[in-house]
Design an enzyme around this catalytic site. Structure first.
Site, PDB file in Angstrom:
ATOM      1  CG  HIS A 192      -2.702   3.637   3.513  1.00  0.00           C
ATOM      2  ND1 HIS A 192      -3.263   3.516   2.265  1.00  0.00           N
ATOM      3  CD2 HIS A 192      -2.719   2.382   4.056  1.00  0.00           C
ATOM      4  CE1 HIS A 192      -3.588   2.246   2.053  1.00  0.00           C
ATOM      5  NE2 HIS A 192      -3.284   1.547   3.126  1.00  0.00           N
ATOM      6  CB  CYS A 238      -0.929   0.009   1.207  1.00  0.00           C
ATOM      7  SG  CYS A 238      -2.118  -1.339   1.240  1.00  0.00           S
ATOM      8  CG  ASN A 251      -6.248  -0.452   2.366  1.00  0.00           C
ATOM      9  OD1 ASN A 251      -5.720   0.075   1.391  1.00  0.00           O
ATOM     10  ND2 ASN A 251      -5.558  -1.012   3.333  1.00  0.00           N
TER      11      ASN A 251
HETATM   12  C1  LIG Z   1      -8.654  -6.075  10.969  1.00  0.00           C
HETATM   13  C2  LIG Z   1      -9.102  -5.174  12.106  1.00  0.00           C
HETATM   14  C3  LIG Z   1     -10.179  -4.231  11.616  1.00  0.00           C
HETATM   15  C4  LIG Z   1      -9.690  -6.051  13.209  1.00  0.00           C
HETATM   16  O1  LIG Z   1     -10.115  -5.239  14.278  1.00  0.00           O
HETATM   17  P1  LIG Z   1      -9.814  -5.675  15.765  1.00  0.00           P
HETATM   18  O2  LIG Z   1     -10.506  -4.714  16.652  1.00  0.00           O
HETATM   19  O3  LIG Z   1      -8.318  -5.785  15.883  1.00  0.00           O
HETATM   20  O4  LIG Z   1     -10.507  -7.057  15.820  1.00  0.00           O
HETATM   21  P2  LIG Z   1      -9.842  -8.434  16.255  1.00  0.00           P
HETATM   22  O5  LIG Z   1      -8.837  -8.868  15.252  1.00  0.00           O
HETATM   23  O6  LIG Z   1      -9.398  -8.270  17.661  1.00  0.00           O
HETATM   24  O7  LIG Z   1     -11.082  -9.383  16.174  1.00  0.00           O
HETATM   25  C5  LIG Z   1     -12.159  -9.250  17.042  1.00  0.00           C
HETATM   26  C6  LIG Z   1     -13.187 -10.313  16.708  1.00  0.00           C
HETATM   27  O8  LIG Z   1     -13.881  -9.916  15.518  1.00  0.00           O
HETATM   28  C7  LIG Z   1     -13.946 -11.020  14.630  1.00  0.00           C
HETATM   29  N1  LIG Z   1     -13.987 -10.531  13.262  1.00  0.00           N
HETATM   30  C8  LIG Z   1     -12.972 -10.349  12.391  1.00  0.00           C
HETATM   31  N2  LIG Z   1     -13.444  -9.861  11.239  1.00  0.00           N
HETATM   32  C9  LIG Z   1     -14.762  -9.721  11.380  1.00  0.00           C
HETATM   33  C10 LIG Z   1     -15.787  -9.271  10.546  1.00  0.00           C
HETATM   34  N3  LIG Z   1     -15.549  -8.818   9.290  1.00  0.00           N
HETATM   35  N4  LIG Z   1     -17.051  -9.247  11.017  1.00  0.00           N
HETATM   36  C11 LIG Z   1     -17.328  -9.669  12.244  1.00  0.00           C
HETATM   37  N5  LIG Z   1     -16.392 -10.129  13.100  1.00  0.00           N
HETATM   38  C12 LIG Z   1     -15.130 -10.147  12.666  1.00  0.00           C
HETATM   39  C13 LIG Z   1     -12.705 -11.816  14.934  1.00  0.00           C
HETATM   40  O9  LIG Z   1     -12.894 -13.159  14.514  1.00  0.00           O
HETATM   41  C14 LIG Z   1     -12.613 -11.687  16.425  1.00  0.00           C
HETATM   42  O10 LIG Z   1     -13.475 -12.618  17.009  1.00  0.00           O
HETATM   43  P3  LIG Z   1     -13.015 -13.409  18.316  1.00  0.00           P
HETATM   44  O11 LIG Z   1     -12.782 -12.357  19.374  1.00  0.00           O
HETATM   45  O12 LIG Z   1     -14.189 -14.284  18.577  1.00  0.00           O
HETATM   46  O13 LIG Z   1     -11.782 -14.127  17.913  1.00  0.00           O
HETATM   47  C15 LIG Z   1      -7.909  -4.352  12.681  1.00  0.00           C
HETATM   48  O14 LIG Z   1      -7.022  -5.222  13.356  1.00  0.00           O
HETATM   49  C16 LIG Z   1      -7.165  -3.603  11.624  1.00  0.00           C
HETATM   50  O15 LIG Z   1      -7.673  -2.676  11.033  1.00  0.00           O
HETATM   51  N6  LIG Z   1      -5.882  -3.968  11.381  1.00  0.00           N
HETATM   52  C17 LIG Z   1      -5.101  -3.315  10.353  1.00  0.00           C
HETATM   53  C18 LIG Z   1      -5.444  -3.926   9.011  1.00  0.00           C
HETATM   54  C19 LIG Z   1      -4.946  -3.089   7.866  1.00  0.00           C
HETATM   55  O16 LIG Z   1      -5.114  -1.905   7.874  1.00  0.00           O
HETATM   56  N7  LIG Z   1      -4.372  -3.742   6.853  1.00  0.00           N
HETATM   57  C20 LIG Z   1      -3.922  -3.096   5.667  1.00  0.00           C
HETATM   58  C21 LIG Z   1      -2.710  -2.295   5.913  1.00  0.00           C
HETATM   59  S1  LIG Z   1      -2.214  -1.491   4.477  1.00  0.00           S
END
Ligand SMILES: CC(C)(COP(=O)(O)OP(=O)(O)OC[C@H]1O[C@@H](n2cnc3c(N)ncnc32)[C@H](O)[C@@H]1OP(=O)(O)O)[C@@H](O)C(=O)NCCC(=O)NCCS
Length: 333
Positions: free
Chosen positions: A252, A119, A282
């Site tokens: 970003h 990205c 994104n």
């Molecule tokens: C991916 C992201 C949104 C997840 O948010 P989070 O608050 O960290 O959530 P977690 O990973 O702790 O997951 C929480 C729960 O939601 C669940 N979950 C994940 N995706 C889900 C979705 N689309 N819908 C519903 N539940 C979801 C997980 O399974 C987890 O369940 P569990 O607690 O039973 O295991 C966040 O970590 C993020 O934005 N990371 C950066 C990703 C990014 O920007 N990537 C590109 C970079 S260029």
């Protein structure tokens, strides 16, 4: 890597963008995987994203974006002597999408290649094009950032599917009388590469090479919140500027929580922050040029304004650029 601009002024003189027509809402995603609009909005701030048609590839998005950028700069494809396409989803591994674009634009004298930095690709490509124009190797460069991540997503994996969308943006870089780029700060941490990767997509053998995006969201979130701050602070210090000097902040567009964290830590007033992740998700290398186009459309990119852009992504990579915005009447002919 950190560097401030040398005496040659180089700026963005044209800007264009393009997204596919199809809108995929959170409600649509609820029909595909076990997710909810409420979860996606709360965790990411994304409301909808654009998804390419089955027969739509990167160059189909890049071409209209490039044409718009060239038109705004008042030049033809034949005036361009360098084309860099930043992407992780080229039309194919080779020939480079940049070469296909050069042919479509009539840029017969241009060097043309693709660049892969996740990205952050658009920021890396800006720095390369700046360097070539500043050094006199190229007179006019076309830099495209774009991705069609929908083609490499696992459509059964809710943890990645909801985050990404497709789109492309393009800019023209050339010499100007004053203003333009003040400096760049770029970096990579390959040790974190496996937190956001596409195993089985290249020459290394993997046990299960399904060729789809894999991500450790929590690790990427931690990385992102760290580098968004550090990179901005480093480039400002190197250029002798402060947060108060910034008129427009273009981060970003990965997740509104990452942007909010960076904005609060850096102390940037919300009205200076460009956010369109709610509409596009994104878009990887397309994210920063799409956000720039949004800022231009709402009149925020005024000549003389100081614009800070920071990207981060697979690699893991990051990159910032500081630019004093110019308008095309000051271009050197
Ligand atoms: C991916 C992201 C949104 C997840 O948010 P989070 O608050 O960290 O959530 P977690 O990973 O702790 O997951 C929480 C729960 O939601 C669940 N979950 C994940 N995706 C889900 C979705 N689309 N819908 C519903 N539940 C979801 C997980 O399974 C987890 O369940 P569990 O607690 O039973 O295991 C966040 O970590 C993020 O934005 N990371 C950066 C990703 C990014 O920007 N990537 C590109 C970079 S260029």
């Amino acid at each position: 890597m950190i560097a401030t601009a040398n005496s040659r002024s180089v700026s963005i003189t044209g800007l264009g963008c393009h997204v596919p027509e199809r809108v995929l809402s959170n409600a649509d995603l609820e029909q595909l995987v076990d997710t909810s609009d409420e979860w996606i909005m709360t965790r990411t701030g994304i409301r909808e994203r654009r998804i390419a048609a089955d027969d739509e590839a990167l160059s189909d998005l890049a071409l209209p974006a490039a044409r718009e950028a060239l038109a705004q700069a008042g030049i033809e494809g034949s005036d361009v002597d360098l084309i860099i396409v930043a992407t992780v989803t080229p039309d194919m591994m080779f020939p480079a999408t940049a070469a296909l674009l050069a042919d479509q634009l009539g840029s017969t004298d241009a060097a043309a290649y693709d660049l892969s930095a996740g990205c952050t690709g658009f920021m890396y490509a800006l720095a390369q094009a700046y360097g070539m124009v500043a050094a006199g190797l190229a007179r006019r460069a076309l830099v495209v950032g774009g991705d069609v991540l929908s083609k490499i997503l696992d459509w059964t994996d809710r943890s990645t599917l909801v985050l990404f969308g497709d789109g492309a943006g393009a800019v023209v870089l050339e010499g100007v009388e004053s203003g333009g780029f003040l400096g760049f700060e770029l970096g990579a941490d390959g040790a974190g590469g496996e937190h956001l990767w596409l195993p089985g997509s290249g020459s290394r053998a993997f046990d299960n090479p399904d060729g789809l995006v894999k991500m450790n969201g929590r690790e990427v979130f931690k990385f992102a919140t760290r580098v968004m701050i550090h990179s901005a602070e480093k480039i400002l210090e190197a250029c002798g500027r402060t947060i108060e000097d910034i008129d427009v902040y273009v981060p970003h567009q990965a997740n509104v929580r990452i942007i909010d964290y960076a904005v609060n830590k850096l102390g940037i007033p919300p009205e200076k922050v460009v956010i369109d992740v709610d509409r596009y998700g994104n878009t990887s290398s397309g994210s920063i040029p799409l956000a720039l186009a949004d800022a231009a459309a709402d009149g925020r990119l005024a000549p003389g304004g100081l614009v800070l852009m920071t990207g981060m992504g697979a690699g893991l990579t990051w990159g910032s650029a500081l630019i004093e915005w110019t308008d095309d009447v000051r271009r050197q002919r």
